[in-house]
Motif scaffolding. Sequence first.
Motif, PDB file in Angstrom:
ATOM      1  N   ASN A 134       0.827  -1.210   0.000  1.00 39.90           N
ATOM      2  CA  ASN A 134       0.000   0.000   0.000  1.00 39.90           C
ATOM      3  C   ASN A 134       0.860   1.259   0.000  1.00 39.90           C
ATOM      4  O   ASN A 134       0.530   2.255  -0.677  1.00 39.90           O
ATOM      5  CB  ASN A 134      -0.927  -0.001   1.221  1.00 39.90           C
ATOM      6  CG  ASN A 134      -2.072  -0.984   1.067  1.00 39.90           C
ATOM      7  OD1 ASN A 134      -2.557  -1.219  -0.034  1.00 39.90           O
ATOM      8  ND2 ASN A 134      -2.511  -1.565   2.166  1.00 39.90           N
TER       9      ASN A 134
ATOM     10  N   ARG B 289       3.891   1.457  -1.261  1.00 40.93           N
ATOM     11  CA  ARG B 289       4.466   1.554  -2.609  1.00 40.93           C
ATOM     12  C   ARG B 289       3.441   2.081  -3.610  1.00 40.93           C
ATOM     13  O   ARG B 289       3.775   2.872  -4.500  1.00 40.93           O
ATOM     14  CB  ARG B 289       4.991   0.188  -3.057  1.00 40.93           C
ATOM     15  CG  ARG B 289       6.218  -0.294  -2.321  1.00 40.93           C
ATOM     16  CD  ARG B 289       6.617  -1.695  -2.765  1.00 40.93           C
ATOM     17  NE  ARG B 289       6.863  -1.751  -4.204  1.00 40.93           N
ATOM     18  CZ  ARG B 289       7.151  -2.877  -4.858  1.00 40.93           C
ATOM     19  NH1 ARG B 289       7.215  -4.036  -4.195  1.00 40.93           N
ATOM     20  NH2 ARG B 289       7.374  -2.854  -6.158  1.00 40.93           N
ATOM     21  N   PHE B 290       2.191   1.641  -3.474  1.00 40.42           N
ATOM     22  CA  PHE B 290       1.149   2.116  -4.373  1.00 40.42           C
ATOM     23  C   PHE B 290       0.933   3.623  -4.198  1.00 40.42           C
ATOM     24  O   PHE B 290       0.756   4.357  -5.183  1.00 40.42           O
ATOM     25  CB  PHE B 290      -0.154   1.355  -4.103  1.00 40.42           C
ATOM     26  CG  PHE B 290      -1.275   1.721  -5.032  1.00 40.42           C
ATOM     27  CD1 PHE B 290      -1.420   1.082  -6.248  1.00 40.42           C
ATOM     28  CD2 PHE B 290      -2.194   2.700  -4.689  1.00 40.42           C
ATOM     29  CE1 PHE B 290      -2.449   1.414  -7.116  1.00 40.42           C
ATOM     30  CE2 PHE B 290      -3.221   3.044  -5.541  1.00 40.42           C
ATOM     31  CZ  PHE B 290      -3.350   2.395  -6.766  1.00 40.42           C
TER      32      PHE B 290
ATOM     33  N   MET C 283       4.836   1.731 -10.696  1.00 38.78           N
ATOM     34  CA  MET C 283       3.533   1.066 -10.686  1.00 38.78           C
ATOM     35  C   MET C 283       3.591  -0.276 -11.406  1.00 38.78           C
ATOM     36  O   MET C 283       2.978  -1.263 -10.963  1.00 38.78           O
ATOM     37  CB  MET C 283       2.489   1.969 -11.334  1.00 38.78           C
ATOM     38  CG  MET C 283       1.067   1.470 -11.187  1.00 38.78           C
ATOM     39  SD  MET C 283       0.504   1.423  -9.452  1.00 38.78           S
ATOM     40  CE  MET C 283       0.254   3.191  -9.155  1.00 38.78           C
TER      41      MET C 283
ATOM     42  N   LEU D 240       5.285  -2.720  -9.121  1.00 40.22           N
ATOM     43  CA  LEU D 240       4.364  -3.116  -8.049  1.00 40.22           C
ATOM     44  C   LEU D 240       3.350  -4.138  -8.552  1.00 40.22           C
ATOM     45  O   LEU D 240       3.015  -5.099  -7.851  1.00 40.22           O
ATOM     46  CB  LEU D 240       3.658  -1.882  -7.497  1.00 40.22           C
ATOM     47  CG  LEU D 240       2.599  -2.135  -6.414  1.00 40.22           C
ATOM     48  CD1 LEU D 240       3.228  -2.818  -5.206  1.00 40.22           C
ATOM     49  CD2 LEU D 240       1.938  -0.829  -5.999  1.00 40.22           C
TER      50      LEU D 240
ATOM     51  N   TRP E 288       2.679  -7.638  -6.752  1.00 39.27           N
ATOM     52  CA  TRP E 288       1.437  -7.684  -5.965  1.00 39.27           C
ATOM     53  C   TRP E 288       0.332  -8.294  -6.818  1.00 39.27           C
ATOM     54  O   TRP E 288      -0.531  -7.595  -7.326  1.00 39.27           O
ATOM     55  CB  TRP E 288       1.075  -6.269  -5.527  1.00 39.27           C
ATOM     56  CG  TRP E 288       0.122  -6.208  -4.382  1.00 39.27           C
ATOM     57  CD1 TRP E 288      -0.316  -7.240  -3.603  1.00 39.27           C
ATOM     58  CD2 TRP E 288      -0.519  -5.029  -3.875  1.00 39.27           C
ATOM     59  NE1 TRP E 288      -1.182  -6.790  -2.647  1.00 39.27           N
ATOM     60  CE2 TRP E 288      -1.316  -5.432  -2.787  1.00 39.27           C
ATOM     61  CE3 TRP E 288      -0.482  -3.680  -4.233  1.00 39.27           C
ATOM     62  CZ2 TRP E 288      -2.091  -4.532  -2.057  1.00 39.27           C
ATOM     63  CZ3 TRP E 288      -1.239  -2.785  -3.507  1.00 39.27           C
ATOM     64  CH2 TRP E 288      -2.033  -3.200  -2.426  1.00 39.27           C
TER      65      TRP E 288
ATOM     66  N   GLN F 144      -3.579  -7.510  -6.336  1.00 40.25           N
ATOM     67  CA  GLN F 144      -4.024  -6.187  -6.750  1.00 40.25           C
ATOM     68  C   GLN F 144      -3.395  -5.764  -8.078  1.00 40.25           C
ATOM     69  O   GLN F 144      -3.290  -4.575  -8.368  1.00 40.25           O
ATOM     70  CB  GLN F 144      -3.683  -5.167  -5.659  1.00 40.25           C
ATOM     71  CG  GLN F 144      -4.399  -5.405  -4.347  1.00 40.25           C
ATOM     72  CD  GLN F 144      -5.904  -5.293  -4.493  1.00 40.25           C
ATOM     73  OE1 GLN F 144      -6.409  -4.497  -5.289  1.00 40.25           O
ATOM     74  NE2 GLN F 144      -6.641  -6.089  -3.725  1.00 40.25           N
TER      75      GLN F 144
ATOM     76  N   THR G 177      -5.695  -3.628 -10.237  1.00 33.97           N
ATOM     77  CA  THR G 177      -5.794  -2.244  -9.774  1.00 33.97           C
ATOM     78  C   THR G 177      -4.607  -1.415 -10.261  1.00 33.97           C
ATOM     79  O   THR G 177      -4.775  -0.265 -10.696  1.00 33.97           O
ATOM     80  CB  THR G 177      -5.873  -2.203  -8.239  1.00 33.97           C
ATOM     81  OG1 THR G 177      -6.998  -2.967  -7.800  1.00 33.97           O
ATOM     82  CG2 THR G 177      -6.009  -0.785  -7.732  1.00 33.97           C
ATOM     83  N   CYS G 178      -3.418  -1.979 -10.206  1.00 32.97           N
ATOM     84  CA  CYS G 178      -2.230  -1.263 -10.656  1.00 32.97           C
ATOM     85  C   CYS G 178      -2.278  -0.992 -12.159  1.00 32.97           C
ATOM     86  O   CYS G 178      -1.932   0.110 -12.610  1.00 32.97           O
ATOM     87  CB  CYS G 178      -0.976  -2.060 -10.299  1.00 32.97           C
ATOM     88  SG  CYS G 178      -0.716  -2.308  -8.526  1.00 32.97           S
TER      89      CYS G 178
END
Length: 410
Positions: A164, A166-167, A189, A192, A196, A199, A202-203
């Motif tokens: 979170n 890092r995001f 991003m 990440l 991850w 998620q 989401t990225c």
Amino acid sequence: MRRTKARGLDIREPSHTGLFVPCGTIMCVGSFTWQYAAAGALAVVWLLLLVRRLGLPFRRRQRTRREGQVPVWMSIVGWLLIAVLVAAAAGGGLLWLLGWPRLPKQAAFNTTEMLDLLKIGLAVVAGFGGVVALAVNYRKQRVTEAAHAHALNQEERERTKLFNERFKVAAELLNSDQVGLRIAGVSAMAGLADDWEPQRQTCVDALIDQLRLHEDDAETTNKIFRALRDRLGTHRAAGPWSELNFDFTSVRFVDADFSERTFAGAVIFDGAEFTGENTSFERTAFRDTVLSCHGTTFTSTEVNFQDAYFNYGAIEFVGCTFDHATLNMRGMTAHVRGFDFYRCTFNNSNVVGRDTDLTSIRVELCTLVDSTIDVRRYAFPTIPYVRLKNNTIVSGGEPEGLPTTSSESQ
């Protein structure tokens, strides 16, 4: 009837009245009570084991203590109780099979037999000691497992917290006013998303959002496209991001290059705009997915689907505008449930689909202005089923190469 005793056994012999009771069927007074008690104890043991196995609550109330907080002596007493019940059930069953014989007096045993009985007693005591040791070891094992699970949960929470953070940093970089920081945000991003997996979608959505927000920043958009291409594999093998959904709604593309990639999730270009000399999907594989182009605009570009491969899914061109554009479908293979041109407008545009491997094409409620649709095939003996219905032909004549027997024109 008279009685004879041999080694403590009570055997009834037939009397002079003629009544006869067979030997071996004699049962002492209250034997049925012992049978019922043994059967009840065995039933209780099996019920406890079944309840513990299925994880059912013994009482209809929530436990206020965790297992790790239950005193050790309670666990030991519980296991001893179970051991006593099992021993009672086993002993009762054995006595029942032997006909409930009466034990002889103490004086009837000799020294050897007394020693054997002592050994049996010691073995029973040792058995109960083993039960206590097993209870303690079981308790230690459960506590160790609980501590390990807690450590794993704590580690997962720490990892999530780190992701979170890092995001948050990557998102701040992407929204920076400086181009260099935005480019660094793209790398952050994308990295990440690689790390991850839960998620990852989401990225990737955050990266695609930047295509809408910074469409005039060529450096940032090119960096995002390179990140996407590098993780979409090849047309032969899927990449780590191929299973994701790509929603490019309202994105403006200039010379977009998605050639020789693999998409296994939904690909949405609704409301998008394609310009430039070449928009390439050449040899791109779409596996069990939907290519959605609703309200998409293709202006002064060649949309190249040459040798593209569609395995199941659907191809939807709905409400699209082709303005001085060419849709090249030469050599395309589309084993899909639907290939639709619906309410599309073709203005000085061409659809070239020679030598394709298609099942059917629907062209309905479309407007063709100096445009042609040619899906003739020369390498195959047949041509796909093409449905023409309620189309408006302003000039340029009927679409070329379409069968008159399998089409409906109006």
